[in-house]
Design an enzyme around this catalytic site. Structure first.
Site, PDB file in Angstrom:
ATOM      1  N   ASP A  84       1.379   3.060  -0.083  1.00 20.31           N
ATOM      2  CA  ASP A  84       1.214   3.299   1.307  1.00 20.31           C
ATOM      3  C   ASP A  84      -0.126   3.849   1.625  1.00 20.31           C
ATOM      4  OD1 ASP A  84       4.370   3.227   2.658  1.00 20.31           O
ATOM      5  OD2 ASP A  84       4.078   3.873   0.212  1.00 20.31           O
ATOM      6  N   ASP A  86      -5.016   7.453  -0.930  1.00 23.07           N
ATOM      7  CA  ASP A  86      -5.807   7.964   0.447  1.00 23.07           C
ATOM      8  C   ASP A  86      -5.100   9.240   0.853  1.00 23.07           C
ATOM      9  OD1 ASP A  86      -2.792   7.014   0.859  1.00 23.07           O
ATOM     10  OD2 ASP A  86      -3.112   7.451   2.855  1.00 23.07           O
ATOM     11  N   ASP A 104      -2.479   3.838  -5.384  1.00 27.18           N
ATOM     12  CA  ASP A 104      -1.286   4.270  -4.478  1.00 27.18           C
ATOM     13  C   ASP A 104      -1.097   3.045  -3.727  1.00 27.18           C
ATOM     14  OD1 ASP A 104       0.446   5.913  -3.009  1.00 27.18           O
ATOM     15  OD2 ASP A 104      -1.185   6.038  -1.384  1.00 27.18           O
TER      16      ASP A 104
END
Length: 223
Positions: free
Chosen positions: A13, A169, A11
């Site tokens: 961000d 996250d 991922d």
């Protein structure tokens, strides 16, 4: 028998880049345009993984649904105008990517960030610009938590899904990775809000900093 690890997908961000400050600034510019009070940085840090929708919905509540297109356009305009002012690589990311390259592992980025913003942001960070395979939130007709963007990246790398790990996250990252048949790694240092329950997301492993991933790479035969 465990399939040998060939690639790690990330991922963006909250996993490779700490973008919360600039996303929060964009939100506060939208609010300022309307004479509304700014929100604290802790709001952006909790909601950045949910993108413009999550930030705006928090700030505007039910009003967001009536003004969705207008507010999102304003947010994206402000964000694009100052996209890399405070954004930075998380500590250890540069070393991690170099180590993975040295180990012969392929790497890709799979993000829900719109393509235009992804491609505007990435060149500021040479370590990320060197990653050729980048799948954004609007690259395909679906985005995470649908597994297709992750599978698309694996196919572009020429690697079977079960030979990939996915690191993110957010709950949707873990959902997408699991649905794709990949081993999932939760970046606990990213944007996880106080009301979220990451222990229930069923990630295969959790890491507290980017370089913790190397400890897992060193042993790819765990169950």
């Amino acid at each position: 028998m465990t399939t040998a690890l060939e690639a790690i997908l990330f991922d963006l961000d909250g996993t490779l880049l700490d973008t919360a400050a600039d996303m929060g600034s964009a939100l506060n510019r939208v609010l300022a345009d309307e004479g509304r009070a700014p929100l604290g940085r802790e709001v952006a840090e909790a909601l950045a993984s949910h993108g413009s929708r999550g930030l705006l919905e928090h700030a505007y509540g039910a009003e967001f649904h009536d003004r969705k297109a207008e507010l999102r356009a304003a947010f994206l305009r402000h964000y694009a105008d100052a996209i890399a002012v405070e954004t930075k690589l998380y500590p250890g990311v540069a070393e991690l990517l170099q180590a993975l390259k040295s180990a012969g592992l392929a790497v890709a980025i799979v993000t829900n960030k719109p393509h235009a913003l992804t491609e505007q942001l990435i060149p500021y960070y040479p370590e990320l610009a060197a990653i050729d395979i980048r799948v954004s939130g609007d690259t395909l007709a679906v985005a995470k938590p649908h597994p297709e963007p992750i599978l698309h990246a694996a196919k572009a790398l020429g690697v079977a899904a079960d030979a990939c790990w996915y690191v993110g996250d957010a709950e949707r990252d873990i959902m997408a990775g699991r649905a794709a048949g990949m081993r999932t790694i939760l970046a606990r240092y990213g944007y996880i809000g106080p009301s979220e329950t990451p222990e229930s997301w069923q990630a295969n492993h959790h890491i507290d900093q980017p370089l913790d991933l190397l400890k897992l790479v060193q042993n790819t035969t765990f169950s």
